[in-house]
Design a protein around this motif. Structure first.
Motif, PDB file in Angstrom:
ATOM      1  N   CYS A  21      29.983 -40.802  26.915  1.00  0.00           N
ATOM      2  CA  CYS A  21      30.818 -41.816  28.499  1.00  0.00           C
ATOM      3  C   CYS A  21      31.287 -42.551  27.766  1.00  0.00           C
ATOM      4  N   CYS A  24      34.648 -43.978  26.119  1.00  0.00           N
ATOM      5  CA  CYS A  24      35.946 -44.794  26.394  1.00  0.00           C
ATOM      6  C   CYS A  24      36.112 -44.832  27.693  1.00  0.00           C
ATOM      7  N   HIS A  25      35.322 -44.938  28.687  1.00  0.00           N
ATOM      8  CA  HIS A  25      34.651 -45.359  30.080  1.00  0.00           C
ATOM      9  C   HIS A  25      33.816 -46.727  30.432  1.00  0.00           C
ATOM     10  N   MET A  90      41.832 -36.354  28.807  1.00  0.00           N
ATOM     11  CA  MET A  90      40.691 -36.511  28.608  1.00  0.00           C
ATOM     12  C   MET A  90      39.599 -35.348  28.109  1.00  0.00           C
TER      13      MET A  90
END
Ligand code: HEC
Length: 112
Positions: A21, A24-25, A90
């Motif tokens: 993740c 992107c996060h 997403m």
């Protein structure tokens, strides 16, 4: 290795579970711009709740009708993001393994 054997409990955090993740996060509000919204305090936060991120219509509609990221909603979401919010922006595959989701949710709740 993910230490999440058969008897995995909700409390078993696996920071490695967040690795896919991370591209992107971020789990902190000050991590700079990423392709996805920051996930600091996402558990309990309204859907599409990062004021600095320009969300898809799919997530903005969900926010407008009052959806909130409860633990259960996140669990269902991560098991198949596109099924919950068709048209989502997403590009991340479903996580079918409930133990892995549990370990990931623990990390999201803890914030690191
Ligand atoms: C390729 C980039 C990418 C990857 C990898 C990715 N995401 Fe996302 N994620 C996004 C984008 C972009 C959005 C916003 C989608 C939209 O607006 O439709 C999003 C939205 C979200 C949201 C909703 C946030 C909010 O504020 O409502 C959650 C929760 C989330 N992602 C969790 C995860 C988790 C957990 C992983 C790892 C398993 C992951 N994402 C992997 C790009 C990504």
């Amino acid at each position: 290795m993910l230490a999440i054997a058969g008897s995995a409990q909700a409390q078993d955090c696996a920071p490695q579970a967040f690795a896919p993740c991370q591209a992107c996060h971020a789990l902190t509000p000050d991590a700079g711009t990423r392709p996805g919204p920051q996930l600091a305090g996402v558990v309990g936060r309204p859907v599409a709740g990062d004021p600095g991120f320009d969300y898809s219509p799919a997530l903005r509609t969900a926010r407008d009708r009052g959806d909130v990221w409860t633990r259960d909603r996140l669990d269902t979401f991560l098991s198949d993001p596109e099924a919950m919010y068709p048209g989502l922006w997403m590009g991340s595959p479903p996580i079918r393994d409930a133990n892995l989701r549990s370990a990931l949710l623990c990390v999201l709740e803890r914030g690191r």
